[in-house]
Design a protein around this motif. Structure first.
Motif, PDB file in Angstrom:
ATOM      1  N   UNK A 137       0.710  -1.244   0.125  1.00  0.00           N
ATOM      2  CA  UNK A 137       0.007   0.112  -0.183  1.00  0.00           C
ATOM      3  C   UNK A 137       0.966   1.230   0.053  1.00  0.00           C
ATOM      4  N   UNK A 138       0.667   2.112  -0.790  1.00  0.00           N
ATOM      5  CA  UNK A 138       1.416   3.328  -0.966  1.00  0.00           C
ATOM      6  C   UNK A 138       0.675   4.408  -0.577  1.00  0.00           C
ATOM      7  N   UNK A 139       0.948   5.300   0.355  1.00  0.00           N
ATOM      8  CA  UNK A 139       0.382   6.408   0.834  1.00  0.00           C
ATOM      9  C   UNK A 139       0.937   7.775   0.611  1.00  0.00           C
ATOM     10  N   UNK A 157      -3.513   2.063  -3.263  1.00  0.00           N
ATOM     11  CA  UNK A 157      -3.288   3.319  -3.095  1.00  0.00           C
ATOM     12  C   UNK A 157      -4.278   4.193  -2.293  1.00  0.00           C
ATOM     13  N   UNK A 158      -3.542   5.001  -1.235  1.00  0.00           N
ATOM     14  CA  UNK A 158      -4.077   5.515  -0.245  1.00  0.00           C
ATOM     15  C   UNK A 158      -3.844   7.342  -0.297  1.00  0.00           C
ATOM     16  N   UNK A 159      -4.758   7.918  -0.830  1.00  0.00           N
ATOM     17  CA  UNK A 159      -4.457   9.399  -0.570  1.00  0.00           C
ATOM     18  C   UNK A 159      -4.862  10.090   0.424  1.00  0.00           C
ATOM     19  N   UNK A 160      -4.101  10.498   1.438  1.00  0.00           N
ATOM     20  CA  UNK A 160      -4.560  11.114   2.790  1.00  0.00           C
ATOM     21  C   UNK A 160      -4.569  12.643   2.319  1.00  0.00           C
ATOM     22  N   UNK A 166       1.578  13.135 -12.685  1.00  0.00           N
ATOM     23  CA  UNK A 166       0.893  12.185 -11.793  1.00  0.00           C
ATOM     24  C   UNK A 166       0.864  10.769 -12.038  1.00  0.00           C
ATOM     25  N   UNK A 167       2.066  10.320 -12.521  1.00  0.00           N
ATOM     26  CA  UNK A 167       2.292   8.802 -12.726  1.00  0.00           C
ATOM     27  C   UNK A 167       2.682   8.244 -11.581  1.00  0.00           C
ATOM     28  N   UNK A 168       1.495   7.911 -10.766  1.00  0.00           N
ATOM     29  CA  UNK A 168       1.735   7.127  -9.497  1.00  0.00           C
ATOM     30  C   UNK A 168       1.938   5.467  -9.868  1.00  0.00           C
ATOM     31  N   UNK A 169       1.462   5.153 -10.964  1.00  0.00           N
ATOM     32  CA  UNK A 169       1.692   3.718 -11.412  1.00  0.00           C
ATOM     33  C   UNK A 169       3.043   3.189 -11.556  1.00  0.00           C
ATOM     34  N   UNK A 170       4.035   4.154 -11.557  1.00  0.00           N
ATOM     35  CA  UNK A 170       5.137   3.673 -11.660  1.00  0.00           C
ATOM     36  C   UNK A 170       5.846   3.402 -10.515  1.00  0.00           C
ATOM     37  N   UNK A 171       5.453   3.481  -9.231  1.00  0.00           N
ATOM     38  CA  UNK A 171       5.784   3.415  -7.929  1.00  0.00           C
ATOM     39  C   UNK A 171       5.832   2.025  -7.591  1.00  0.00           C
ATOM     40  N   UNK A 172       6.819   1.853  -6.785  1.00  0.00           N
ATOM     41  CA  UNK A 172       6.985   0.435  -5.989  1.00  0.00           C
ATOM     42  C   UNK A 172       7.568   0.643  -4.592  1.00  0.00           C
ATOM     43  N   UNK A 173       7.204  -0.378  -3.734  1.00  0.00           N
ATOM     44  CA  UNK A 173       7.744  -0.453  -2.373  1.00  0.00           C
ATOM     45  C   UNK A 173       8.863  -1.201  -2.238  1.00  0.00           C
TER      46      UNK A 173
END
Length: 552
Positions: free
Chosen positions: A70-72, A261-264, A543-550
């Motif tokens: 989960x990416x915050x 994906x959590x957008x706080x 806004x390319x959040x799809x590229x992210x990983x943990x």
């Protein structure tokens, strides 16, 4: 089909005078999304080392992409006015969510000049650019499993015909809405009311996301259905949004890498958001304040991404009436301003100087224009105009450091030319409303522009009769449209370059935009985040959040 029945102003989520222009500036408490001020300097994160070069990262490492987790993301709150309706997305927080759920026909390419196909494969003009045929991507499914077709694009374009959609202000001067039609299941023909050689660039506008056939505003905040990389799970305005990975995303079989994906969006100010990033409560802070970025480039507690920005920051002077109706007064203002001092003071040096050309990096842009700084010449022009020692009122935004700091600096600089500039702060809740004189008849004000993909888009937004934001009154001047009309319609690149060059030189010499700087795009991420990149088109490489990983 009547789009007006579907898109009426009273159906906007929490409208309350919250106009499209405010997408660039605010959270609910008036906190600046990209700015920095004295308040920020009190925060933790280590003192900057003056000897450390300011070099934000172009991309995050992390090795081989890792799936899952989960990416915050943390964003400044928009409060109860937050929305998932892409047609009225009105803050960076709204836009961040919109770009995860929805796609455009095209989006701005990495170099700004090119278009990147999304749901469209191509846009082909006829000989005189009075009609465009848009070929659509096959094999795309909506989040509910329905196939994407030309009917969805027809519905979307008709929704833009309503003034309740913020897209309307950009495309209404071009599209002949009644004549738009299908050409088979995967093509749409878009006739125009005027020839436009760069029409396709307008389709990248932030509020031009493609929506499903039959979608209505009352469904967006409860059950939005898009084609984007993430699917809707829940939405609590002013608090939190939760999206899940779209396993059938058309764009890349491997992406998104994260499951959730959590957008706080509960943060009222940049201080609290920065504490949350440093403390591990969030993983990514898009649009990181420049003061914090400068500190973190030294202390390296988090990674800072950065790219040369395309967001113009400018003062507006109304050319059609009042003190700035005399071109000599406008020219004097452009000469007296110390642009580098503004970039250094407002952006902490993380930006570049402007030259009164509203856009940057687009096709036909003039590369050889340098803004002069000449106090003596400014004094001479003011004297000739009978404006020596004049008092001018500059309206700015109360409580927003970037605006207020820039206005205060300009007022100090103007004293050197004998001008008395009185700064009048206006509450952020009303500054960009008709009640406060925006866009007219405000004589002297401030604004900022998101990435503008073409000179045609600039004209549509600022200069044409019926433009979206008539901030300078340019279209009221005699013969103000001739050069614009010729440039917009010219299909030959060589001739178009000449015509657009004339337009830009005229705006620099006579126009009402004093473009003093372009702020860098800055994002910050925890050390456990990989994959994200910076880019000129916008935060998180548009806004390319799809590229992210943990990574852990």
């Amino acid at each position: 089909m009547s789009s007006e029945k579907l898109w009426t102003p009273n159906q906007r989520n929490g409208d309350g005078g919250f106009t499209r222009r405010r997408l660039l500036e605010f959270g609910a408490a008036g906190a600046l999304v990209m700015g920095a001020g004295s308040l920020l300097s009190a925060c933790s994160g280590g003192a900057p080392d003056p000897g450390t070069p300011l070099k934000p990262l172009e991309s995050l490492g992390g090795g081989k992409p890792v799936r899952g987790g989960t990416l915050r993301l943390g964003m400044i709150t928009g409060g109860a006015s937050e929305t998932l309706n892409p047609a009225v997305a009105a803050t960076y927080t709204d836009l961040l969510r919109s770009y995860q759920l929805y796609d455009h026909l095209f989006r701005v390419g990495a170099d700004i000049q090119s278009l990147e196909p999304e749901l469209a494969l191509s846009a082909e003009p006829n000989k005189d650019a009075t009609s465009w045929t848009i070929r659509l991507r096959d094999g795309v499914n909506w989040h509910d499993g329905k196939p994407f077709t030309a009917d969805d694009v027809l519905w979307t374009i008709q929704s833009w015909s309503s003034s309740a959609s913020y897209a309307n202000g950009i495309v209404r001067q071009f599209i002949d809405f009644k004549a738009v039609r299908k050409d088979g299941p995967l093509a749409v023909v878009v006739p125009l009311v005027r020839p436009a050689a760069e029409f396709a660039s307008l389709l990248t506008y932030v509020n031009c996301s493609v929506i499903q056939n039959g979608a209505a505003p009352d469904s967006f905040n409860t059950q939005p259905v898009g084609t984007g990389p993430f699917k809707f799970e829940s939405f609590n305005p002013g608090s939190q949004s939760v999206f899940t990975r779209n396993p059938e995303y058309w764009g890349d079989a491997e992406k998104p890498y994260i499951d959730k994906l959590v957008i706080d969006s509960s943060f009222n100010d940049e201080n609290s958001r920065n504490y949350a990033l440093l403390g591990g409560q969030i993983d990514v802070a898009p649009l990181y304040a420049s003061e914090f970025a400068k500190r973190q480039l030294s202390s390296k507690e988090v990674n800072v991404l950065g790219a040369a920005g395309t967001q113009a920051n400018y003062f507006t002077m109304r050319v059609s009436e009042g003190p700035f109706a005399d071109v000599r007064v406008r020219q004097a203002m452009k000469l007296l301003v110390d642009r580098q001092a503004l970039v250094d003071g407002v952006f902490n040096g993380l930006g570049r100087v402007g030259n009164d050309i509203y856009v940057t990096d687009v096709a036909y842009i003039l590369e050889d224009v340098t803004a002069a700084h000449d106090i003596d010449k400014a004094k001479s022009l003011l004297k000739a105009a009978g404006a020596a020692s004049a008092t001018l009122t500059l309206q700015t935004v109360a409580g927003v450091p970037r605006y207020l700091n820039a206005a205060t600096l300009l007022a100090e600089q103007a004293k050197k030319a004998g001008l008395n500039v009185k700064v009048e702060p206006i509450p952020y809740s009303t500054y960009f409303t008709a009640a406060a004189g925006w866009p007219a008849p405000r004589s002297f004000g401030q604004d900022a522009a998101n990435t503008v993909p073409s000179l045609t888009a600039f004209a549509a937004g600022q200069l044409l009769v019926g433009c979206q934001a008539d901030e300078t009154g340019w279209n009221a001047l005699p013969d103000s449209q001739t050069k614009l009309d010729q440039a917009i319609s010219e299909p030959d690149p060589s001739r178009a370059s000449e015509l657009w060059g004339d337009v830009q030189r005229q705006q620099v010499a006579e126009g009402g935009h004093l473009v003093w700087g372009f702020s860098d795009w800055l994002d910050a991420a925890s050390k456990k985040v990989g994959g994200l990149r910076s880019g000129k088109a916008g935060p998180l490489n548009d806004y390319r959040v799809l590229d992210a990983w943990l990574t852990q």
